[in-house]
Structures are given as C-alpha cells and as structure tokens.
Design a protein around this motif. Structure first.
Motif, PDB file in Angstrom:
ATOM      1  N   HIS A  43       0.855  -1.191   0.000  1.00  0.00           N
ATOM      2  CA  HIS A  43       0.000   0.000   0.000  1.00  0.00           C
ATOM      3  C   HIS A  43       0.890   1.240   0.000  1.00  0.00           C
ATOM      4  O   HIS A  43       2.102   1.145   0.168  1.00  0.00           O
ATOM      5  N   SER A  44       0.288   2.403  -0.190  1.00  0.00           N
ATOM      6  CA  SER A  44       1.028   3.666  -0.121  1.00  0.00           C
ATOM      7  C   SER A  44       0.092   4.738   0.411  1.00  0.00           C
ATOM      8  O   SER A  44      -1.112   4.519   0.558  1.00  0.00           O
ATOM      9  N   HIS A  45       0.665   5.894   0.710  1.00  0.00           N
ATOM     10  CA  HIS A  45      -0.100   7.022   1.224  1.00  0.00           C
ATOM     11  C   HIS A  45       0.230   8.229   0.345  1.00  0.00           C
ATOM     12  O   HIS A  45       1.405   8.488   0.071  1.00  0.00           O
ATOM     13  N   ASN A  46      -0.774   8.958  -0.081  1.00  0.00           N
ATOM     14  CA  ASN A  46      -0.583  10.069  -1.004  1.00  0.00           C
ATOM     15  C   ASN A  46      -0.228  11.345  -0.237  1.00  0.00           C
ATOM     16  O   ASN A  46      -0.956  12.331  -0.276  1.00  0.00           O
ATOM     17  N   ILE A  47       0.882  11.287   0.491  1.00  0.00           N
ATOM     18  CA  ILE A  47       1.378  12.433   1.248  1.00  0.00           C
ATOM     19  C   ILE A  47       2.900  12.441   1.183  1.00  0.00           C
ATOM     20  O   ILE A  47       3.524  11.453   0.793  1.00  0.00           O
ATOM     21  N   GLU A  48       3.496  13.559   1.587  1.00  0.00           N
ATOM     22  CA  GLU A  48       4.952  13.629   1.672  1.00  0.00           C
ATOM     23  C   GLU A  48       5.399  13.158   3.042  1.00  0.00           C
ATOM     24  O   GLU A  48       4.704  13.341   4.030  1.00  0.00           O
ATOM     25  N   GLY A  49       6.554  12.545   3.106  1.00  0.00           N
ATOM     26  CA  GLY A  49       7.108  12.066   4.361  1.00  0.00           C
ATOM     27  C   GLY A  49       7.871  10.783   4.122  1.00  0.00           C
ATOM     28  O   GLY A  49       7.988  10.303   2.997  1.00  0.00           O
ATOM     29  N   GLU A  50       8.405  10.236   5.202  1.00  0.00           N
ATOM     30  CA  GLU A  50       9.163   8.995   5.121  1.00  0.00           C
ATOM     31  C   GLU A  50       8.687   8.025   6.185  1.00  0.00           C
ATOM     32  O   GLU A  50       8.074   8.426   7.177  1.00  0.00           O
ATOM     33  N   LEU A  51       9.008   6.768   5.957  1.00  0.00           N
ATOM     34  CA  LEU A  51       8.728   5.757   6.960  1.00  0.00           C
ATOM     35  C   LEU A  51       9.908   4.821   7.065  1.00  0.00           C
ATOM     36  O   LEU A  51      10.700   4.684   6.141  1.00  0.00           O
ATOM     37  N   ALA A  52      10.009   4.213   8.237  1.00  0.00           N
ATOM     38  CA  ALA A  52      11.031   3.195   8.478  1.00  0.00           C
ATOM     39  C   ALA A  52      10.344   1.997   9.113  1.00  0.00           C
ATOM     40  O   ALA A  52       9.576   2.155  10.063  1.00  0.00           O
ATOM     41  N   LEU A  53      10.573   0.822   8.552  1.00  0.00           N
ATOM     42  CA  LEU A  53      10.075  -0.429   9.119  1.00  0.00           C
ATOM     43  C   LEU A  53      11.291  -1.193   9.631  1.00  0.00           C
ATOM     44  O   LEU A  53      12.173  -1.550   8.850  1.00  0.00           O
ATOM     45  N   THR A  54      11.354  -1.418  10.935  1.00  0.00           N
ATOM     46  CA  THR A  54      12.475  -2.116  11.561  1.00  0.00           C
ATOM     47  C   THR A  54      11.994  -3.460  12.079  1.00  0.00           C
ATOM     48  O   THR A  54      11.044  -3.521  12.861  1.00  0.00           O
ATOM     49  N   ILE A  55      12.640  -4.532  11.648  1.00  0.00           N
ATOM     50  CA  ILE A  55      12.297  -5.867  12.125  1.00  0.00           C
ATOM     51  C   ILE A  55      12.977  -6.052  13.480  1.00  0.00           C
ATOM     52  O   ILE A  55      14.205  -6.056  13.578  1.00  0.00           O
ATOM     53  N   LEU A  56      12.171  -6.192  14.528  1.00  0.00           N
ATOM     54  CA  LEU A  56      12.700  -6.369  15.880  1.00  0.00           C
ATOM     55  C   LEU A  56      12.969  -7.840  16.182  1.00  0.00           C
ATOM     56  O   LEU A  56      13.967  -8.172  16.827  1.00  0.00           O
ATOM     57  N   GLU A  57      12.063  -8.700  15.753  1.00  0.00           N
ATOM     58  CA  GLU A  57      12.194 -10.151  15.964  1.00  0.00           C
ATOM     59  C   GLU A  57      11.539 -10.863  14.796  1.00  0.00           C
ATOM     60  O   GLU A  57      10.556 -10.382  14.237  1.00  0.00           O
ATOM     61  N   GLY A  58      12.058 -12.032  14.471  1.00  0.00           N
ATOM     62  CA  GLY A  58      11.445 -12.883  13.462  1.00  0.00           C
ATOM     63  C   GLY A  58      11.995 -12.665  12.073  1.00  0.00           C
ATOM     64  O   GLY A  58      12.967 -11.936  11.865  1.00  0.00           O
ATOM     65  N   GLU A  59      11.333 -13.325  11.104  1.00  0.00           N
ATOM     66  CA  GLU A  59      11.751 -13.262   9.701  1.00  0.00           C
ATOM     67  C   GLU A  59      10.531 -13.160   8.814  1.00  0.00           C
ATOM     68  O   GLU A  59       9.462 -13.650   9.145  1.00  0.00           O
ATOM     69  N   GLY A  60      10.734 -12.523   7.672  1.00  0.00           N
ATOM     70  CA  GLY A  60       9.664 -12.387   6.692  1.00  0.00           C
ATOM     71  C   GLY A  60      10.199 -11.715   5.450  1.00  0.00           C
ATOM     72  O   GLY A  60      11.350 -11.953   5.060  1.00  0.00           O
ATOM     73  N   GLU A  61       9.386 -10.840   4.865  1.00  0.00           N
ATOM     74  CA  GLU A  61       9.779 -10.151   3.643  1.00  0.00           C
ATOM     75  C   GLU A  61       9.245  -8.720   3.659  1.00  0.00           C
ATOM     76  O   GLU A  61       8.138  -8.476   4.129  1.00  0.00           O
TER      77      GLU A  61
END
Length: 103
Positions: A43-61
């Motif tokens: 998904h996305s958001h139609n605004i300006e800005g940034e995001l960070a997704l940090t994996i704390l535990e586990g595995e995925g994609e």
C-alpha cells in the motif's frame, strides 16, 4: 527527551496486533506483531514524508512494487511514504514502524 518501552503487545490470530508507541506532531511510532503468515499488504499514502520499518524479531519479507526482499531481525526498510510498501511474516515477527510526519 522521552524514553518509551515497546509494550508486550500480544500476537492475534485475527490479524496483526498494533500498539501505538509514540505520537507527536513530528512523528508516529507503532509496534506491529504479525503471526507467521500474516501481512501488511502492499500500500502507499498520497502524502509527503518517510517511513522506516524495523524488524525487531522474526523473519519475513519487505514488499514493494518490484517484488519481495527477505527481512530478518535488525533489518530496516526506509522509503518515502508515497512509495508502495508492505511486510509479510514467515515466522512470528515484531516490527516497529516510524512515520514522519505522522499520518
């Protein structure tokens, strides 16, 4: 300065568990817990800005328009919030999402 401890957010069978960690006029931090097989779809958001997704535990994609990239504890995805993004869990996974400015 504020110090926050990410709460012991439970895992849910019905979908990702979400807990607000911090919110201000400048940013928002949210803890998502995914059981194996759960996802936050592309998904996305139609605004300006940034995001960070940090994996704390586990595995995925990490998910993008270009496909999938393996993700494990310690990995961080950073992108404009308007860029399509998502995450899926191969194992039980805890993710910290930071959005600036907050939405």
């Amino acid at each position: 300065m504020k110090i926050h401890r990410i709460p012991e957010n439970p895992f849910k069978d019905t979908g990702p568990a979400m807990t607000l960690v911090h919110e201000s006029e400048h940013m928002k931090a949210i803890n998502f817990n995914f059981k194996a097989g759960q996802a936050l779809p592309l998904h996305s958001h139609n605004i300006e800005g940034e995001l960070a997704l940090t994996i704390l535990e586990g595995e995925g994609e990490f998910l993008s328009e270009d496909g999938k990239v393996p993700a494990k504890a310690g990995d961080v995805l950073v992108c404009p919030i308007s860029t399509p993004h998502g995450v899926s869990a191969a194992t039980d996974m805890r993710v910290l999402v930071v959005i600036a400015p907050p939405i």
